[in-house]
Enzyme design. Structure first.
Site, PDB file in Angstrom:
ATOM      1  N   GLY A 142       1.080  -0.962   0.121  1.00 12.05           N
ATOM      2  CA  GLY A 142       0.069  -0.442   0.267  1.00 12.05           C
ATOM      3  C   GLY A 142       0.725   1.050  -0.011  1.00 12.05           C
ATOM      4  O   GLY A 142       2.502   0.915   0.127  1.00 12.05           O
ATOM      5  N   LEU A 173       1.362   3.708   1.780  1.00 13.79           N
ATOM      6  CA  LEU A 173       2.218   3.778   3.382  1.00 13.79           C
ATOM      7  C   LEU A 173       3.382   2.293   3.700  1.00 13.79           C
ATOM      8  O   LEU A 173       4.582   2.743   4.019  1.00 13.79           O
ATOM      9  CB  LEU A 173       1.376   4.144   4.688  1.00 13.79           C
ATOM     10  CG  LEU A 173       2.671   3.789   5.845  1.00 13.79           C
ATOM     11  CD1 LEU A 173       2.816   4.340   6.306  1.00 13.79           C
ATOM     12  CD2 LEU A 173       0.946   3.970   6.976  1.00 13.79           C
ATOM     13  N   ASP A 208      -3.484 -13.627   3.341  1.00 11.92           N
ATOM     14  CA  ASP A 208      -4.743 -13.175   3.538  1.00 11.92           C
ATOM     15  C   ASP A 208      -5.438 -12.805   4.802  1.00 11.92           C
ATOM     16  O   ASP A 208      -5.684 -13.503   5.751  1.00 11.92           O
ATOM     17  CB  ASP A 208      -5.823 -14.117   2.851  1.00 11.92           C
ATOM     18  CG  ASP A 208      -7.473 -12.854   3.043  1.00 11.92           C
ATOM     19  OD1 ASP A 208      -7.370 -12.337   3.487  1.00 11.92           O
ATOM     20  OD2 ASP A 208      -8.403 -13.865   2.579  1.00 11.92           O
ATOM     21  N   ALA A 247      -5.377  -2.599   5.919  1.00  8.62           N
ATOM     22  CA  ALA A 247      -6.706  -1.763   6.092  1.00  8.62           C
ATOM     23  C   ALA A 247      -7.123  -1.185   4.794  1.00  8.62           C
ATOM     24  O   ALA A 247      -7.244  -1.077   3.918  1.00  8.62           O
ATOM     25  CB  ALA A 247      -7.106  -0.266   7.359  1.00  8.62           C
ATOM     26  N   TYR A 306     -16.132   3.922   8.615  1.00  9.28           N
ATOM     27  CA  TYR A 306     -14.594   4.372   8.720  1.00  9.28           C
ATOM     28  C   TYR A 306     -13.660   4.413  10.058  1.00  9.28           C
ATOM     29  O   TYR A 306     -14.021   3.750  10.586  1.00  9.28           O
ATOM     30  CB  TYR A 306     -13.868   5.146   7.760  1.00  9.28           C
ATOM     31  CG  TYR A 306     -12.714   4.825   7.397  1.00  9.28           C
ATOM     32  CD1 TYR A 306     -11.719   3.868   7.417  1.00  9.28           C
ATOM     33  CD2 TYR A 306     -11.963   6.019   7.650  1.00  9.28           C
ATOM     34  CE1 TYR A 306     -10.305   4.059   7.261  1.00  9.28           C
ATOM     35  CE2 TYR A 306     -10.634   6.048   7.797  1.00  9.28           C
ATOM     36  CZ  TYR A 306      -9.785   4.681   8.106  1.00  9.28           C
ATOM     37  OH  TYR A 306      -8.715   4.836   7.663  1.00  9.28           O
ATOM     38  N   LYS A 355     -11.846   1.882  12.462  1.00  2.00           N
ATOM     39  CA  LYS A 355     -10.930   2.420  12.882  1.00  2.00           C
ATOM     40  C   LYS A 355     -10.869   1.475  14.535  1.00  2.00           C
ATOM     41  O   LYS A 355      -9.728   1.886  15.386  1.00  2.00           O
ATOM     42  CB  LYS A 355     -10.397   3.533  11.608  1.00  2.00           C
ATOM     43  CG  LYS A 355      -9.936   3.360  10.853  1.00  2.00           C
ATOM     44  CD  LYS A 355      -8.735   1.998  10.294  1.00  2.00           C
ATOM     45  CE  LYS A 355      -7.655   2.309  11.355  1.00  2.00           C
ATOM     46  NZ  LYS A 355      -6.044   1.301  10.140  1.00  2.00           N
TER      47      LYS A 355
HETATM   48  N1  LIG Z   1      -4.137   7.204   3.048  1.00  2.00           N
HETATM   49  C1  LIG Z   1      -4.414   7.675   4.525  1.00  2.00           C
HETATM   50  O1  LIG Z   1      -5.193   9.204   3.853  1.00  2.00           O
HETATM   51  C2  LIG Z   1      -4.638   7.362   5.126  1.00  2.00           C
HETATM   52  C3  LIG Z   1      -4.983   8.653   6.255  1.00  2.00           C
HETATM   53  C4  LIG Z   1      -5.830   8.281   7.931  1.00  2.00           C
HETATM   54  C5  LIG Z   1      -4.702   7.094   7.973  1.00  2.00           C
HETATM   55  N2  LIG Z   1      -4.351   5.842   7.393  1.00  2.00           N
HETATM   56  C6  LIG Z   1      -4.292   4.582   7.677  1.00  2.00           C
HETATM   57  O2  LIG Z   1      -2.861   3.971   7.222  1.00  2.00           O
HETATM   58  C7  LIG Z   1      -2.844   3.285   6.773  1.00  2.00           C
HETATM   59  C8  LIG Z   1      -2.399   2.296   5.869  1.00  2.00           C
HETATM   60  O3  LIG Z   1      -3.450   3.075   4.532  1.00  2.00           O
HETATM   61  P1  LIG Z   1      -2.917   3.448   3.364  1.00  2.00           P
HETATM   62  O4  LIG Z   1      -3.033   4.436   2.668  1.00  2.00           O
HETATM   63  O5  LIG Z   1      -1.170   3.259   3.086  1.00  2.00           O
HETATM   64  O6  LIG Z   1      -3.338   1.588   2.337  1.00  2.00           O
HETATM   65  P2  LIG Z   1      -4.082   1.683   1.011  1.00  2.00           P
HETATM   66  O7  LIG Z   1      -2.404   1.666   0.031  1.00  2.00           O
HETATM   67  O8  LIG Z   1      -5.230   1.569   0.829  1.00  2.00           O
HETATM   68  O9  LIG Z   1      -3.023   0.265   1.274  1.00  2.00           O
HETATM   69  C9  LIG Z   1      -4.146  -0.789   1.924  1.00  2.00           C
HETATM   70  C10 LIG Z   1      -3.059  -2.240   2.182  1.00  2.00           C
HETATM   71  O10 LIG Z   1      -4.104  -3.378   3.016  1.00  2.00           O
HETATM   72  C11 LIG Z   1      -4.002  -4.835   2.637  1.00  2.00           C
HETATM   73  N3  LIG Z   1      -4.891  -5.566   2.405  1.00  2.00           N
HETATM   74  C12 LIG Z   1      -6.096  -5.271   2.010  1.00  2.00           C
HETATM   75  N4  LIG Z   1      -6.597  -6.177   2.063  1.00  2.00           N
HETATM   76  C13 LIG Z   1      -6.192  -7.148   2.841  1.00  2.00           C
HETATM   77  C14 LIG Z   1      -6.499  -7.785   3.410  1.00  2.00           C
HETATM   78  N5  LIG Z   1      -7.606  -8.921   3.501  1.00  2.00           N
HETATM   79  N6  LIG Z   1      -5.046  -9.524   4.030  1.00  2.00           N
HETATM   80  C15 LIG Z   1      -4.230  -8.528   3.331  1.00  2.00           C
HETATM   81  N7  LIG Z   1      -3.518  -7.276   3.126  1.00  2.00           N
HETATM   82  C16 LIG Z   1      -4.805  -6.413   2.842  1.00  2.00           C
HETATM   83  C17 LIG Z   1      -3.715  -4.428   0.915  1.00  2.00           C
HETATM   84  O11 LIG Z   1      -3.055  -5.589   0.133  1.00  2.00           O
HETATM   85  P3  LIG Z   1      -2.890  -5.558  -1.524  1.00  2.00           P
HETATM   86  O12 LIG Z   1      -3.479  -3.955  -1.969  1.00  2.00           O
HETATM   87  O13 LIG Z   1      -1.971  -6.246  -1.783  1.00  2.00           O
HETATM   88  O14 LIG Z   1      -4.758  -6.145  -1.504  1.00  2.00           O
HETATM   89  C18 LIG Z   1      -2.637  -3.035   0.560  1.00  2.00           C
HETATM   90  O15 LIG Z   1      -1.163  -3.491   1.187  1.00  2.00           O
HETATM   91  C19 LIG Z   1      -4.035   2.158   7.299  1.00  2.00           C
HETATM   92  O16 LIG Z   1      -4.235   1.333   8.038  1.00  2.00           O
HETATM   93  C20 LIG Z   1      -5.222   3.032   6.875  1.00  2.00           C
HETATM   94  O17 LIG Z   1      -6.701   3.433   7.639  1.00  2.00           O
HETATM   95  C21 LIG Z   1      -4.521   6.543   5.980  1.00  2.00           C
END
Ligand SMILES: NC(=O)c1ccc[n+]([C@@H]2O[C@H](COP(=O)([O-])OP(=O)(O)OC[C@H]3O[C@@H](n4cnc5c(N)ncnc54)[C@H](OP(=O)(O)O)[C@@H]3O)[C@@H](O)[C@H]2O)c1
Length: 296
Positions: A11, A13, A44, A68, A132, A136
């Site tokens: 993802g 982050l 998974d 997530a 959401y 969380k």
């Molecule tokens: N992005 C934001 O603006 C934001 C803001 C506040 C907080 N956060 C928090 O920061 C964290 C990282 O966010 P991000 O933006 O990096 O998220 P992201 O880019 O959407 O990446 C989500 C990751 O979760 C993995 N995933 C989803 N379902 C899964 C499953 N069933 N089994 C294993 N892996 C799974 C995905 O793997 P695949 O893609 O390989 O399937 C991907 O690596 C999260 O906890 C999010 O809630 C994010």
């Protein structure tokens, strides 16, 4: 070398986390799901046995749980599926971390707050406005039952995206470049976009401190940049940086769609006081992230 296991390593982050910990000479195992491959192992996280196996076999000193479902609009529509990853998987990982003596950093969000009383300290009362934020927060509560954990709340993130829609910040550039249709852009909600490399550095610094002083970095923490924008003001900044016309963009002063908090500014003092933190300048780094998508 201490071992770290990073979930969500494919993802936005997660990729920055893998880079940061590798650079700091940690031994890294990154987990992914649909984008697994190369050095990223497919697990998974909704499969309890697979999660138990990977954690007990690798025996990391630290787990950074970044995976997530993080789109409020998706969680609103598919709450049950999203809760399996945001709540159930987080709870399971925390309980296994307890068993194997690993420190867990659970990534959470400023959306646990209702946005009415910013800036927020880690001990302030959460009150999520959407599903959401609730999922969380429920993940936080499940994780905090275990001694081994820290919760790190962060705001909207951006960084080196694989495609513009990957971040709620970079997707604005796509709208700006599409001059074929008018767009009313939110000029209501206050945001503090934060670069994923800053969050990755904070997680690595927390992990390093844990290795020296385990009790210093347990509990709830916040990290955020402090440069305030709305989506509309940020698009205006993008237009200035790349000398693009923005006549098709208008400011929308009313909240629309899935309920989102007005102002969730996070107070970062608790981590700063521990000597942890880094804040990348918004304008320069936005330019660097968007440059590959700009054709003159
Ligand atoms: N992005 C934001 O603006 C934001 C803001 C506040 C907080 N956060 C928090 O920061 C964290 C990282 O966010 P991000 O933006 O990096 O998220 P992201 O880019 O959407 O990446 C989500 C990751 O979760 C993995 N995933 C989803 N379902 C899964 C499953 N069933 N089994 C294993 N892996 C799974 C995905 O793997 P695949 O893609 O390989 O399937 C991907 O690596 C999260 O906890 C999010 O809630 C994010």
């Amino acid at each position: 070398m201490p071992r770290v296991l990073i979930t969500g390593a494919s993802g936005l982050l997660g990729r920055a986390l893998v880079k940061e910990f590798t650079k700091a000479s940690w031994e890294v195992l990154g987990l992914a799901y649909s984008r697994a491959g190369g050095v990223l192992k497919k697990v998974d996280l909704t499969d309890s046995l697979a999660v138990r196996n990977v954690l007990t076999e690798y025996k990391p000193a630290v787990v950074v749980h970044s995976a997530a479902e993080r789109s409020p609009d998706v969680v609103e529509k598919q709450e049950g599926v999203a809760r399996k990853i945001n709540v159930d998987a987080s709870s399971l990982i925390a309980s296994i971390c307890d068993e194997i003596g690993a420190y867990m950093i659970y990534l959470s969000t400023d959306y646990v707050f209702d946005g009415k009383n910013a800036p927020y300290k880690p001990g302030d009362q959460p009150n999520p406005l959407n599903k959401y934020g609730q999922s969380k927060l429920d993940g936080e509560v499940a994780v905090q039952k275990h001694e081994c954990s820290a919760t790190l709340r962060v705001p909207v993130l951006y960084g080196d995206v694989e495609y513009l829609e990957e971040s709620a910040i970079t997707v604005l550039f796509k709208v700006l470049l599409d001059t074929s249709q008018p767009a009313a852009i939110c000029d209501y909600q206050l945001r503090y976009p934060t670069h994923v490399q800053d969050i990755a550095a904070v997680c690595r610094q927390m992990a390093d401190l844990y290795m020296k002083s385990p009790s210093a970095v347990k509990g709830i923490f916040h990290w955020s940049n402090d440069e305030l924008v709305t989506k509309y003001s940020l698009m205006t900044m993008m237009a200035e940086i790349f000398h693009i016309k923005s006549d098709h963009i208008t400011a929308n002063k009313e909240p629309t769609g899935t309920p989102r908090p007005y102002n969730c500014q996070l107070d970062t003092t608790a981590l700063s006081d521990l000597g942890i933190g880094q804040k990348t300048k918004l304008r320069e780094s936005i330019e660097a992230c968007l440059q590959p998508y700009f054709k003159k």
